[in-house]
Structures are given as C-alpha cells and as structure tokens.
Design a protein around this motif. Structure first.
Motif, short mmCIF file in Angstrom:
data_model
loop_
_atom_site.label_atom_id
_atom_site.label_comp_id
_atom_site.label_asym_id
_atom_site.label_seq_id
_atom_site.Cartn_x
_atom_site.Cartn_y
_atom_site.Cartn_z
N GLY A 13 4.71 2.07 -18.02
CA GLY A 13 4.45 0.81 -17.34
C GLY A 13 5.25 0.62 -16.06
N THR A 14 6.19 1.54 -15.80
CA THR A 14 7.07 1.38 -14.65
C THR A 14 6.37 1.68 -13.34
N MET A 15 6.81 1.02 -12.28
CA MET A 15 6.33 1.28 -10.93
C MET A 15 7.46 1.87 -10.08
N ASN A 16 8.48 2.41 -10.75
CA ASN A 16 9.62 3.02 -10.08
C ASN A 16 9.41 4.53 -10.05
N GLU A 17 9.36 5.11 -8.86
CA GLU A 17 9.04 6.53 -8.73
C GLU A 17 10.03 7.42 -9.48
N GLY B 63 0.79 -1.22 0.00
CA GLY B 63 0.00 0.00 0.00
C GLY B 63 0.82 1.27 0.00
N LYS B 64 1.87 1.29 0.83
CA LYS B 64 2.72 2.49 0.91
C LYS B 64 3.45 2.73 -0.40
N GLU B 65 3.97 1.65 -0.99
CA GLU B 65 4.68 1.78 -2.26
C GLU B 65 3.75 2.27 -3.36
N ALA B 66 2.53 1.71 -3.40
CA ALA B 66 1.57 2.11 -4.42
C ALA B 66 1.18 3.58 -4.28
N ALA B 67 1.00 4.02 -3.04
CA ALA B 67 0.67 5.43 -2.80
C ALA B 67 1.81 6.32 -3.27
#
Length: 303
Positions: A268-272, A28-32
């Motif tokens: 598509g990345t999930m890297n901030e 959850g924290k990473e997604a936020a």
C-alpha cells in the motif's frame, strides 16, 4: 521477483503487487516514480478500485504510466467495484457502468481482473452472473474474483457465475492473523479459536483461489513496523534480519510469502524506497521455526 499463477487463470503475476489506493495524493512525476520503482523491482501487477481517491487514483496512474517506458501489455491491471457512497451494489447495471468508468480512468480497453470489492448483503447472484458475462464477452474484463468474501458467499456466486473466481483480497499481516489463528487453535478454549473468517484461507487453497493480503504491514492501530506498541515483534524481525541478509521491514512481507498458500501481497505504500525494500522479500524463505517465532512474537499463543 518470483512469479505465481493467479488462481486458475493463465496469468503469471509477481508475488508482490502494488496497491494504488493512495496514488491520488501524488503529482504526476511522483506517481511515475512509484510505478517505475515497482516495475524495476519486478512488480508487474497493479491493484486499483473505482472508489480510491474518488476515481482520481486510477486517473493519476494512467497519466503517470504515459511518463514511463512501460507498455500496457507489460503489466497486469486489477480493479474493484461494488462500493457506493454509503452502501454496496452488485447489480448488473452498477457493475457494468463501474467498469466503463474504470476503463475510462485507466485509459485502457480492458482490465485483466475485476474483483467484487466487499460483500453486498442484497446480492442477486444471477445479476452478477449477467454482468460478468457481458463484461467478459465484450472483452472489457478478462478474469474475475472477489475481495473480503467468505466461503459461502463465494459458493453462492459460483452457483450462477460461469467464470472462475481466481482471487480473494483479504486483510492479513503479522499483526492481523485471524484466518490463521482459528486453524492453529482448533479444539481449544482460547479466544483465538473463534473462527470469524469461516476457514477462508483453507477454502481458497482447496479451490485454487489466490489470496491477496491487503494492509500487509498494518495491525489494529495502523502500521506496526517500528511502532513502540509492537516492540516484541519488531525486535524479533530485527533479530532475524542478518540471517536472511535483509531487514525487518522486508521480513514482514517475507513472513506472508512463506505461507504455502502462494499468496500475492498487495503493498500500500507510495514510498519508492519502501517499495523496493518490500519487493526484495520475494525469494526470502523463512524457516518453519522462524515463521512460528515471528507468529508468537506477534502475540499469538500456541496450544
């Protein structure tokens, strides 16, 4: 972040969007953090599909959104439906039930855009039209489009569907340029002259359908950025980085945005860090010569 009009709709959307396919892999924290990184970079558009993570990606997004200060009305949500386990299904029953599931998982009363995910060989466009009418009149879906569709597949739908089809999500990157190659190679004997995509790029431009490139940094074997098998295109992008006060990774996105079709790139990345960097491509305008230099460095010959 530059904004574009999505198709013929009244939606003003960021020209770089965040695709949430891999969000189920985050806590959850990473997604936020990912949602905030995108939003703070000017991204107001978040792309989903009912099959991403078996539905978990949409759930994680909704849960994470509540951990941010971003309001539902501040963002635009798109999702896709039509893929089932082992087959495709554009029946009215499946599309309407899929949207109900999408709304439940995203914890929202409506989605801004629904796309038909991949062409259903057994499509009955009359049923699609009925589904769209039901979803639109109920307020559950405000706009509609397609993904991975050819011109005549869209024309078949348009014969029956009342609503405009405002977007077509298609694979396109520096290293995946089929829909560009065929146009460049018209009337030649090069293998690149074979039109696998039926002039879909020109068709979308003629019909005010926004192209949404997916996998914008992927080639035939995964991510091409910094990959040793794609040294020429990476070195070319790096050589241009100083000129545009950027870096080669952002320029790979800027290359897509330079096209006059006014595309909306789906990250598509999930890297901030990468999200912020890719988003910085908005506002960079490659010269015509530099665009072609990158195109040729990717292995595309000019006749």
């Amino acid at each position: 972040m530059n904004k574009i009009q999505l198709g013929t709709s009244d939606l003003s959307v960021s020209e770089v969007a965040l695709g949430c396919m891999r969000m189920d892999k985050l806590d959850g924290k990473e997604a936020a953090g990912v949602i905030n990184a995108a939003y703070e970079s000017g991204v107001n558009f978040y792309d989903h599909a009912d099959i991403y993570g078996g539905g978990e990606s949409e759930k994680r997004f909704a849960q994470a959104l509540k951990q941010t200060s971003i309001k539902r009305d501040d963002i635009i949500l798109q999702s896709k439906a039509g893929i089932r386990s082992g087959y495709y299904d554009f029946s009215k029953e499946h599309l309407t039930s899929s949207v109900d599931g999408i709304l439940d998982r995203l914890d929202t009363d409506y989605i801004d855009v629904l796309l038909l995910h991949r062409p259903d060989a057994l499509v009955e466009p009359e049923e699609v039209a009925e589904a769209f009418d039901t979803l639109h009149s109920s307020g559950k879906v405000r706009q509609f489009g397609v993904s991975n569709h050819s011109p005549y597949q869209i024309e078949l739908l348009k014969k029956y569907v009342k609503q405009d089809l405002i977007a077509n999500q298609l694979q396109l990157s520096v290293m995946h340029t089929g829909m560009i190659d065929a146009g460049v190679q018209v009337n030649t004997k090069q293998k690149e002259s074979i039109d696998h995509d039926r002039a879909i790029l020109d068709y979308c431009r003629l019909n005010d359908i926004t192209v949404q490139p997916w996998s914008p940094v992927h080639g035939p074997d995964g991510v091409f950025l910094n990959h040793p098998d794609y040294s020429e295109v990476n070195e070319t992008l790096k050589s241009l980085a100083d000129k545009y006060d950027s870096d080669h990774e952002a320029l790979a996105i800027a290359w897509l945005l330079r096209h006059p079709a006014k595309m909306q790139v789906i990250l598509g990345t999930m890297n901030e860090k990468r999200i912020r960097n890719y988003a910085s491509a908005s506002g960079i305008t490659l010269s015509r010569e530099d665009w072609y230099t990158v195109y040729k460095a990717a292995g595309n010959p000019l006749p």
